[in-house]
Each structure stands twice: as C-alpha cells, then as structure tokens.
Scaffold this motif. Structure first.
Motif, short mmCIF file in Angstrom:
data_model
loop_
_atom_site.label_atom_id
_atom_site.label_comp_id
_atom_site.label_asym_id
_atom_site.label_seq_id
_atom_site.Cartn_x
_atom_site.Cartn_y
_atom_site.Cartn_z
N THR A 86 -13.43 0.99 2.34
CA THR A 86 -12.43 1.76 3.07
C THR A 86 -13.11 2.70 4.07
O THR A 86 -12.66 2.85 5.21
CB THR A 86 -11.56 2.57 2.09
N TYR A 137 -14.58 0.67 7.01
CA TYR A 137 -13.56 0.21 7.97
C TYR A 137 -12.92 1.38 8.70
O TYR A 137 -12.84 1.39 9.94
CB TYR A 137 -12.49 -0.59 7.23
N ASP A 138 -12.47 2.39 7.96
CA ASP A 138 -11.69 3.47 8.56
C ASP A 138 -12.53 4.48 9.33
O ASP A 138 -12.07 5.05 10.33
CB ASP A 138 -10.91 4.23 7.48
N PRO A 178 -11.02 -1.44 -2.40
CA PRO A 178 -10.46 -0.42 -1.49
C PRO A 178 -10.16 0.90 -2.16
O PRO A 178 -10.07 1.93 -1.48
CB PRO A 178 -9.18 -1.08 -0.97
#
Length: 486
Positions: A105, A108-109, A328
């Motif tokens: 997470t 990606y974020d 995630p």
C-alpha cells in the motif's frame, strides 16, 4: 533473471547482449525480505560495465540529440515517462515491495505517487528556466546562460529506490544531462524497469543508463571515472566520504551528498494536540520500517508530558499490523534483509546494555523473513548510542527535557542535520526554535510534509546537496558568461 529477459543490466545501450563482463559473469541474487526466498538474478556490473555505461552517456551528451533538444521537447519526454510509470504503477509497486520489504500500500500510494509527480514536475519545469542579461556599460552585452553539466552518475539507496532515483534523474534530464543510475544491489529491479520505460518514452540511446552492481565495485568505478562530470549520492556518511575521495583522486567531479540523519522531534507542553503529536511521532519512526533518513528517531518531550506522550506512542506501536508486505492491510513490513536486521538488533542490544528502558518491541517477529517489532526506548541519556547513532530501523529513543533551551541543545547535539520538528501553539516559540535548529528542514506541528516546490537536503554531516524544487537543477547545470563587445 536472464540478461535477455525483462530486466537488462542497462538501458539504451546493448550491454545485455555484450559478452564482456567485468566480474567474470557474476550475478546479483536478490532474496525476498518477506521470507528469504530468491526472487531474481541480474548481472553484477563491474568496472567494465560501468565503462560501457559511462561511454554511452558520454556519446549521448557530446554528440547525441538530448542536450540539443529544446527544453520543451525534453519536458515532453519526461511527461511521457511519468505517464508510463503511472500506467505500470501496480507492477512497479509489487516490484518495490518484493525487493525491499515495503508494504504494498505504501509502495503504491506513496512511493509511486512521488515518482510520477517528480517526473511530471520537472517535465513541466524544463522550459520555464531563464538565462540572464546583466546590465553593463552601453558598449557591451553580457549574457549568463545555464548549460547542462554533462554526464551525471546517480547512486541511490534501497529504502525508496524509485523516489530517490527520480529526485536525481528527473532534474538532471530536464537540465539536458545524460545519466548513469546505480541503484543499490539490494533493489535493482525497479530501477531496471524504469530504464525500460524511459526507452518506451522516447529517450534517445545513452541518455539514461542503469548499472546494477555493488558499491565497492560499481560505485567506486563511477566515483573514479574521468568521464563523469557530476555525482549525486544518497546514502551513508561513510560512503559519502569515499565519493569525495574518489573525486579528489580523479577529475575533481562535483559530488553532491544527501547523507544520514538523527532527526529530533520536539514536543512542547503547549502543543496544539498532544494526541496528534504522539500519533505523528509513531507514524514517523515506524513508516517504511524506520528505514528513512529523516525518520524522527529522537523524540524529545517536555518532562511534564513525557509519560503521557510516550504511553500513546507505545500504544500505537503495539497496535501496528505487522505482516506480509504484499498484504494491503500490512502497516509494518520486513526489514530489507537479514544483515540489516542484525545491525538494528545490535543497536537494540546496546540500548539495553547502556541502561535505557525498553517499553515495547526489540525482538524479531514471525518465523520467516526479516521482521522486527516496532521498538520504543525511554529514559534515554544523550550520550547513549540510541541517541547518537543512526539506526535506520523502527527504533525510537525518547529523551525528556525541562526547558526550550535544553530541547534545542539536545536536538543540535548530533553530527547530523537533515530534519527536525517542533510542536507548539506559540508562534514566537515556533519561529525561535525553528531558527535555532541546525537542520535542512524543520516541520512545525507536523512531520514529513511538503511538496516538490521546496528543497530537500541537510547540513553538517547530513550532506550539502539539495533534491526537489527548482534548486535541484543547480547541481546539474553550469553558468557560462558571454561578454559581447558592441
């Protein structure tokens, strides 16, 4: 992986098709931090491969089109690269999570968002730079032009493998330089994938080259190379010193350093929200497993609120979800590898032996992989290793103080000067403390905030280079004066 597979040892030059090997066909094998299994092999670049990559960058700079493209053309190429990174964001996030243990997470974020934004920001800035024409006597015209410095070597660490690469590659390319990027031997896969995307974005041959190799061989070869004009490095102070020596022993190349940190996070009794301050302190030290040069590893708390704030940080630490970086829901992933985990555990052992109180953590988590429980020590003395040495892991040292002056003195009692923070509701105190702190960045009532418009870098032994913002371009450009007699 096979050299002809999806991760070649360099981009824009056919190095993966050459049989010449500087280290006897040696390979880098990367093991997964999550469970220790081998994930991939890439060519282990030696001095011969570095020579090839630098030669490609030299040709591209001296005779290729990139420095001669208009700034707008270069900017459009960087914008195309940003779009391709955005397109492949999920794949890149998985690659980063696998190779260095970061929660998917966050990869990606946070990391990939930063990479996309960086290439877009410098792509948009490329044609906004201006030259100067100082006022002179009436019979002359003076011009001051900004020109690309030449071949740039960018040597970056594993903790934010693509963010830190983009902070150096994007402004260097926007300036018109060509680049040889050396990622850490612990995180080569994402950088090699970036090189493929650069080819797809239309960067000409030789403009961006990636060599995967270790520091003592490939890094040293770049530091000593006479055809490298600028070297930008993020990493440890010990290696930064080596690059300065390499420059002195070779062609006096410019060396820009962003090194370690032991960042103080000062919480005063009048902080506008103590719960938020504690939550931010916990987030800051445990984010990215504490493998962050700006991590607020020293929490300086006024004695009157020390117990309350420390208890809140401990509660946050114990509530973090540790687990598979590819899940995630995971909040704390794996350390980058067993060797690094052992070093961090050595600091934990030193903290115990020197008399600090272990409030939570301090032990491995799980039966596989290189996981460490989030760790908090209080009753830390300023002379302890916990308070002096960069740990680069999820280990927090809490120190109590009685006055603002003592807090500033403790904060500055370090060889580093990368970042700092102060929590106070008093505007005058905020300004006075911020000015007194010897750090490249000071946050007030927050931590790790900012955007690409502001520079990033340190003072003292945290180095002197600046990434981000328009100031980063200064590292990769020369000022030329042209005097025209009329």
């Amino acid at each position: 992986m096979d050299p002809a597979g999806p991760y070649p040892p360099a981009a824009h030059q056919p190095l993966h098709r050459r049989r010449r090997r500087g280290r006897g066909e040696r390979r880098l094998r990367r093991r997964l931090p999550r469970d220790g299994r081998a994930v991939a092999e890439v060519a282990d670049a030696g001095s011969a491969e570095v020579d090839l990559a630098v030669a490609a960058a030299r040709r591209a700079f001296d005779a290729g089109p990139w420095p001669r493209w208009s700034p707008a053309e270069r900017g459009r190429a960087l914008l195309r690269l940003a779009d391709l990174v955005e397109r492949d964001r999920s794949e890149l996030a998985v690659t980063i999570s696998l190779e260095m243990g970061k929660p998917i997470t966050e990869a990606y974020d946070i990391e990939l968002r930063a990479v996309v934004n960086t290439f877009r920001w410098y792509g948009q800035l490329a044609d906004k730079l201006t030259d100067e024409s100082p006022r002179t006597a009436g019979d002359a015209l003076a011009l001051v032009t900004r020109e690309p410095a030449g071949v740039v070597a960018a040597v970056v660490p594993w903790n934010f493998p693509l963010t830190l690469a983009s902070w150096k590659v994007a402004p260097a390319l926007a300036a018109g330089c060509t680049v040889v990027l050396k990622p850490s031997e612990l995180s080569p896969l994402s950088a090699l994938r970036l090189a493929r995307l650069a080819t797809e974005a239309g960067l000409p041959p030789g403009v961006l080259n990636v060599v995967a190799g270790d520091g003592p061989t490939a890094g040293r070869a770049l530091g000593l190379h006479p055809d490298v004009d600028v070297l930008a490095f993020t990493g440890s102070a010990a290696v930064g010193r080596q690059f300065l020596r390499y420059a002195a022993d070779s062609n006096l190349k410019r060396v820009w350093l962003e090194l370690g940190g032991k960042s103080p996070n000062i919480v005063l009794p009048d902080a506008p929200d103590l719960d938020r301050a504690a939550a931010t302190a916990a987030w800051g030290i445990f984010f990215n497993q504490g493998e962050m040069c700006t991590a607020p590893s020293r929490l300086l708390v006024h004695r009157s609120i020390a117990e309350r704030v420390t208890d809140a940080v401990v509660a946050r630490a114990e509530a973090l979800r540790i687990g598979d970086p590819l899940d995630p829901a995971t909040e704390l992933g794996a350390m980058v590898g067993e060797d690094h985990l052992a070093r961090v555990l050595g600091h934990v052992a030193a903290g115990r032996s020197e008399g600090a109180r272990l409030r939570t953590g301090g032990t491995r988590w799980g039966t596989a992989g290189s996981f460490l429980r989030p760790t908090v020590f209080d009753r830390v003395d300023p002379g302890m290793r916990l308070a002096r040495e960069e740990i680069f892991g999820p280990v927090l040292a809490v120190l109590a103080f009685d006055t603002v002056e003592e807090a500033v003195r403790l904060a500055n009692a370090t060889e580093y000067g990368l970042a700092a923070a102060v929590w106070t509701a008093d505007l005058s105190t905020a300004h006075r403390v911020s000015r007194a702190l010897r750090a490249g960045t000071v946050w007030v009532n927050c931590y790790e905030e900012g955007d690409l418009s502001v520079p990033f870098g340190g003072v003292k032994q945290s180095g002197h280079g600046r990434d981000k913002s328009a100031h980063a371009l200064d590292k990769y450009m020369d000022l030329k004066t042209t005097w025209i007699q009329l």
